[in-house]
Design an enzyme around this catalytic site. Structure first.
Site, short mmCIF file in Angstrom:
data_model
loop_
_atom_site.label_atom_id
_atom_site.label_comp_id
_atom_site.label_asym_id
_atom_site.label_seq_id
_atom_site.Cartn_x
_atom_site.Cartn_y
_atom_site.Cartn_z
N SER A 135 32.51 32.33 8.70
CA SER A 135 32.81 31.82 7.23
C SER A 135 31.42 31.35 6.77
O SER A 135 30.43 31.12 7.58
CB SER A 135 33.58 30.39 7.42
OG SER A 135 33.57 29.72 5.99
N TYR A 148 36.17 22.03 10.18
CA TYR A 148 36.04 23.50 10.09
C TYR A 148 34.63 23.96 10.32
O TYR A 148 34.35 24.67 10.77
CB TYR A 148 36.76 23.94 8.71
CG TYR A 148 36.81 25.48 8.69
CD1 TYR A 148 37.78 26.12 9.43
CD2 TYR A 148 35.94 26.11 7.71
CE1 TYR A 148 37.85 27.67 9.11
CE2 TYR A 148 36.08 27.39 7.54
CZ TYR A 148 36.95 28.37 8.34
OH TYR A 148 36.94 29.52 7.95
#
Length: 277
Positions: A135, A148
């Site tokens: 990501s 995250y």
């Protein structure tokens, strides 16, 4: 046994994984796809994919998956695409350790364990491609995404080291760093807030209420949000190009974040990113 190139893709119930599994199958790959729910596995099988159960938090399911796939391919595998992940939103001070641990079990430790099973297979055959769907939040931070962000920063570090260690082996490691992609990711994040974050007793309650309202509507609305086909384009390059890149940025926001990181001071960069949350 098959002469088609073979790939194992995780997290294929929806979004990026579901799209890439079907697209690779259409492009001639033999795809082994995973999901957790029975109905998702059935849907994958209905589309002609070899589909199996996998929960990264369960080592036995990882071992069973690898055994089944290798039995079907005669002990070979051309590519692994680690994709299954989720986000637990919340301020760092509100993250319970059990939620953070589960985030890492799914987004980091499970990926590492599956990869460790596959690397010896690729070493024996003398080639392979390992691609991780990381990501942009594995490269830059964002408020309310601490769990995250931490899991993706850890993934980036570990797998870039492995890329260097595998140099000359015929095995190539790449990381895809998407920005906003249309998927069910935001709906799954909402479930994690409900499970782990004590919204009503948090000093960030008003911020959470705004986030929950946004997530309930599918997340931030933006023309910069792309479909999973944008990820598939770079995945194909990572799998098939003779010189795959270490990093593949996807979406304009992701590319912009990395661009400005080169020129802004840390203080200015983090101030700008805080305003984007």
């Amino acid at each position: 046994m098959t002469s088609s190139r073979t790939i194992l893709i995780t997290g294929c119930s929806s979004g990026i994984g579901a799209h890439c599994a079907r697209a690779l199958q259409a492009d001639g790959w033999r795809v082994f796809a995973t999901a957790r729910r029975d109905e998702d596995i059935a849907a994958l099988k209905a589309d002609g994919l070899s589909a199996y159960y996998l929960d990264y938090r369960e080592p036995d399911s990882i071992k069973a998956l690898v055994d089944n796939v290798l039995a079907a391919t005669g002990g070979r595998l051309d590519a692994l695409y680690n994709n299954g992940a989720y986000a637990l939103p919340g301020a760092v001070e509100d993250l319970p350790i059990e939620g953070l641990r589960e985030q890492f079990d799914t987004n980091f430790f499970g990926w590492h364990e599956l990869t460790r099973h596959i690397v010896p297979v690729m070493r024996r055959q003398g080639h392979g491609r390992i691609v991780h769907c990381s990501s942009i939040l594995g490269l830059v931070p964002m408020k309310w995404r601490g769990a995250y962000v931490a899991s993706k920063f850890a993934l980036e570090g570990l797998m870039l080291v492995q890329r260097m260690e595998l140099e000359g082996s015929g095995i190539h490691v790449s990381l895809i760093e998407p920005g906003p992609i249309a998927s069910r990711f935001t709906y799954n994040a909402l479930k994690q807030i409900e499970k782990y974050i004590d919204v009503e007793n948090s000093v960030h309650r008003e911020d959470y209420q705004k986030q929950i309202a946004r997530l309930s509507q599918g997340g931030t609305k933006s023309r910069a949000k792309l479909g999973p086909d944008a990820v598939y384009i770079v995945l194909r390059h990572a799998l098939e190009n003779p010189r795959p890149k270490p990093h593949y940025l996807v979406t304009r926001p992701a590319k912009f974040a990395v661009f400005v990181r080169r020129f802004l001071s840390s203080r200015a960069l983090y101030r700008m990113l805080a305003g984007q949350s």
